[in-house]
Design an enzyme around this catalytic site. Sequence first.
Site, PDB file in Angstrom:
ATOM      1  N   SER A 106       0.987  -1.209   0.009  1.00  0.00           N
ATOM      2  CA  SER A 106       0.117   0.073   0.111  1.00  0.00           C
ATOM      3  C   SER A 106       0.805   1.226   0.206  1.00  0.00           C
ATOM      4  O   SER A 106       1.542   1.515  -1.084  1.00  0.00           O
ATOM      5  CB  SER A 106      -1.055  -0.185   1.039  1.00  0.00           C
ATOM      6  OG  SER A 106      -1.900   0.885   1.151  1.00  0.00           O
ATOM      7  N   ASP A 253      -2.649   6.314  -3.521  1.00  0.00           N
ATOM      8  CA  ASP A 253      -1.330   5.433  -2.698  1.00  0.00           C
ATOM      9  C   ASP A 253      -0.747   4.563  -3.753  1.00  0.00           C
ATOM     10  O   ASP A 253      -1.137   4.245  -4.652  1.00  0.00           O
ATOM     11  CB  ASP A 253      -1.972   4.904  -1.365  1.00  0.00           C
ATOM     12  CG  ASP A 253      -2.745   3.829  -1.475  1.00  0.00           C
ATOM     13  OD1 ASP A 253      -3.631   3.731  -2.478  1.00  0.00           O
ATOM     14  OD2 ASP A 253      -2.977   2.895  -0.311  1.00  0.00           O
ATOM     15  N   ASP A 255      -1.160   0.973  -3.925  1.00  0.00           N
ATOM     16  CA  ASP A 255      -2.084   0.163  -4.569  1.00  0.00           C
ATOM     17  C   ASP A 255      -3.365   0.901  -5.040  1.00  0.00           C
ATOM     18  O   ASP A 255      -4.172  -0.042  -5.543  1.00  0.00           O
ATOM     19  CB  ASP A 255      -2.141  -1.259  -3.836  1.00  0.00           C
ATOM     20  CG  ASP A 255      -2.738  -0.827  -2.555  1.00  0.00           C
ATOM     21  OD1 ASP A 255      -2.938   0.322  -1.924  1.00  0.00           O
ATOM     22  OD2 ASP A 255      -3.386  -1.564  -1.831  1.00  0.00           O
ATOM     23  N   ASP A 257      -6.001   2.094  -3.741  1.00  0.00           N
ATOM     24  CA  ASP A 257      -7.000   1.640  -2.809  1.00  0.00           C
ATOM     25  C   ASP A 257      -7.623   2.917  -2.329  1.00  0.00           C
ATOM     26  O   ASP A 257      -8.450   2.728  -1.562  1.00  0.00           O
ATOM     27  CB  ASP A 257      -7.084   0.294  -2.219  1.00  0.00           C
ATOM     28  CG  ASP A 257      -6.067   0.423  -0.851  1.00  0.00           C
ATOM     29  OD1 ASP A 257      -5.192   1.435  -1.065  1.00  0.00           O
ATOM     30  OD2 ASP A 257      -6.373  -0.442  -0.033  1.00  0.00           O
TER      31      ASP A 257
END
Length: 455
Positions: A106, A253, A255, A257
């Site tokens: 992340s 960010d 990834d 999400d």
Amino acid sequence: MGKYFGTDGFRGEANVNLTAEHAYQIGRFLGWYYGELKKKKQLDEPAKIVIGKDTRRSSYMFEYSLVSGLTASGADAYLLHVTTTPSVAYVARTDDFDCGIMISASHNPYYDNGIKLINSNGEKMDEETILLVEDYIDGKLRLFGQEWKELPYAHKDAIGCTVDYVAGRNRYMGYLISLGVYSFKGMKVGLDCANGSSWNMAKSIFEALGAKCYVINNEPNGLNINNNAGSTHIEGLQKYVVDNGLDVGFAYDGDADRCLCVDELGNVITGDHILYIYGKYMKERGKLDNNTVVTTVMSNFGLYKALDELGIGYAKTAVGDKYVYEYMQQNGCRIGGEQSGHIIFSKYASTGDGILTSLKMMEVMMARKQKMSQLCEGLSIYPQVLQNVRVSDKAEALANPEVQAAVDQVTAELGDTGRILVRESGTEPVIRVMVEAESEEICQKYVDMVVEKLK
């Protein structure tokens, strides 16, 4: 939370406390386990598992290790390559996969990585299955009525295969484009891709909807993900939006999400702003089921005051988008999220989705014909002071009568002009003391009062 897996997967420094061997073992277990479940349903077909990854150098290593474990156990591994966490959730849900795996840490720095497990409904994996994975890693797996010191290997034509499945990622992009109900023509949009998963997706989606895109941090090299970039370092996008006269900016960010926004004046629009803007938009159109916006305990006091003014109810969950989603599912809520930018639109996705969030913010701007700064009118974010206190025993510290008395005193003195939150850290031997009030001086005064008792 288990021994290895926290609220957002198995995370650690690559090849220190999360190794290639761990990834191989996870693949071995999942490939075998889902294959066995199919046999028990008398289905003569291999398990199907879809894998995505972010741009970290170590993501390739973990991808290959997972594939080795999966195929050795007889499962077929479908590779989305570099993609976002929500795209893995979407593909797992829509393409009849037994589960999905996302390789990402992340918003962490490049040298960390993580393995997130996603079930066939596109949701975070249930605790029961995760504990079985952990038992296998620790060599103490008991399942289907027997002990498994080692799992059987597949042989001959039962060995799994690897499938290039970039088409799944492209279908997800098409799905997001299909949700666009307005043309973005004439809009100048800044995108900060954090040198992460969104680097080869976000621009294409926005351009397909007519926007003129200005993109930064979209040159990943395996070592620069989240490095002074993206939603955790949004100051770069703030300057970029102002310097280039853009209408709005969106920062993802690693990834993708989560998403934070920047308005045309360079102000940061947090997850709380997004919940306010979209919750209000849904209520105005009669779309806010249960008249409830789901937040976590870390949402700003100002958000609750603003929702009260609008006559919108709210729920507060523990910190973590996992808990937000669970509450939404159990109570039929349509929007929820975190201050950090994990926003869940349950009609469209089963997880936080940064690109979807940015499209939804564009929708409100276009529908209301207003600038982002205008959409925030009516919401005043209260100053916040947060202090961490290291303790030897978290439960004992919180239960101390003097600490409780200090918290009660602060609560009484703040009344309806602010709030105090004292909670344990989920990952460190730390108590977090947070106060929100009308000024930073008031916040600091009350934080100090409780911290003194804790120390």
